[in-house]
Design a protein around this motif. Structure first.
Motif, PDB file in Angstrom:
ATOM      1  N   UNK A 218       0.852  -1.190   0.000  1.00 41.17           N
ATOM      2  CA  UNK A 218       0.000   0.000   0.000  1.00 41.17           C
ATOM      3  C   UNK A 218       0.890   1.243   0.000  1.00 41.17           C
ATOM      4  N   UNK A 219       0.346   2.381  -0.449  1.00 39.06           N
ATOM      5  CA  UNK A 219       1.101   3.633  -0.298  1.00 39.06           C
ATOM      6  C   UNK A 219       1.305   3.908   1.187  1.00 39.06           C
ATOM      7  N   UNK A 220       2.403   4.563   1.515  1.00 36.99           N
ATOM      8  CA  UNK A 220       2.702   4.896   2.903  1.00 36.99           C
ATOM      9  C   UNK A 220       1.586   5.762   3.467  1.00 36.99           C
ATOM     10  N   UNK A 221       0.893   5.286   4.526  1.00 36.51           N
ATOM     11  CA  UNK A 221      -0.189   6.091   5.121  1.00 36.51           C
ATOM     12  C   UNK A 221       0.298   7.433   5.667  1.00 36.51           C
ATOM     13  N   UNK A 222       1.615   7.536   5.952  1.00 38.62           N
ATOM     14  CA  UNK A 222       2.173   8.776   6.477  1.00 38.62           C
ATOM     15  C   UNK A 222       2.694   9.697   5.369  1.00 38.62           C
ATOM     16  N   UNK A 223       2.477   9.303   4.109  1.00 39.03           N
ATOM     17  CA  UNK A 223       2.873  10.146   2.989  1.00 39.03           C
ATOM     18  C   UNK A 223       4.292   9.952   2.495  1.00 39.03           C
ATOM     19  N   UNK A 224       5.002   8.957   3.009  1.00 37.08           N
ATOM     20  CA  UNK A 224       6.362   8.691   2.552  1.00 37.08           C
ATOM     21  C   UNK A 224       6.376   8.114   1.146  1.00 37.08           C
ATOM     22  N   UNK A 225       7.563   7.997   0.593  1.00 34.93           N
ATOM     23  CA  UNK A 225       7.713   7.501  -0.776  1.00 34.93           C
ATOM     24  C   UNK A 225       7.576   5.985  -0.847  1.00 34.93           C
ATOM     25  N   UNK A 226       8.184   5.281   0.109  1.00 37.59           N
ATOM     26  CA  UNK A 226       8.208   3.814   0.068  1.00 37.59           C
ATOM     27  C   UNK A 226       6.812   3.238   0.284  1.00 37.59           C
ATOM     28  N   UNK A 227       6.539   2.176  -0.469  1.00 41.80           N
ATOM     29  CA  UNK A 227       5.293   1.456  -0.246  1.00 41.80           C
ATOM     30  C   UNK A 227       5.473   0.563   0.969  1.00 41.80           C
ATOM     31  N   UNK A 228       4.367   0.249   1.611  1.00 42.43           N
ATOM     32  CA  UNK A 228       4.425  -0.547   2.831  1.00 42.43           C
ATOM     33  C   UNK A 228       3.595  -1.810   2.693  1.00 42.43           C
ATOM     34  N   UNK A 229       3.913  -2.778   3.533  1.00 39.74           N
ATOM     35  CA  UNK A 229       3.164  -4.025   3.573  1.00 39.74           C
ATOM     36  C   UNK A 229       2.131  -3.939   4.690  1.00 39.74           C
TER      37      UNK A 229
END
Length: 139
Positions: A70-81
């Motif tokens: 998913x896109x980083x919920x905190x607005x970062x560049x890296x996608x997260x699991x």
């Protein structure tokens, strides 16, 4: 050394023979469950593993439908699991199997003995985490 630490080494080695599940999946899913969505970099820092190793493990989790990116919920560049519903279900079932197995093993122990053992295990783990500089979040 005057402490019988070799006895602990032997007993912890024996614990590994009873694992009937994918340990890496269980550990990764637990960490994401407790911490919330995590990037490959965050997982690398948390486990002290290189990114290529974690890419292999997370790819298997993605293929199994246990996590999604998913896109980083905190607005970062890296996608997260993030765990999927299936990932939450799988983790819950595995945890329940582990608890039932422990209850069988500890059936003759008193509640006080179980609590004391759990306290020693927690102390042991938190000391390892302190020395490694990687504390494990506890719910």
């Amino acid at each position: 050394m005057d402490k019988p630490t070799h006895l602990i080494e032997f007993e912890t080695m024996l614990l590994g023979r009873h694992r009937h599940l994918d340990r890496s999946a269980y550990l990764l899913l637990n960490r994401i469950h407790v911490t919330g969505p995590m990037s490959i970099g965050q997982l690398s820092d948390a486990f002290g593993l290189d990114v290529s190793t974690l890419n292999r493990h997370t790819s298997a989790l993605l293929r199994a439908g246990l996590v999604v990116r998913i896109p980083d919920p905190d607005g970062g560049i890296a996608r997260k699991f993030r765990l999927t519903g299936e990932g939450e279900r799988w983790l819950g079932e595995e945890r329940e199997k582990n608890i039932l197995g422990l209850e069988k093993v500890l059936s003759d122990w008193t509640a006080e003995e179980v609590a004391a053992f759990a306290a020693y295990l927690r102390r042991f783990n938190t000391d390892i985490e302190r020395l490694a500089g990687r504390p494990w979040p506890r719910p």
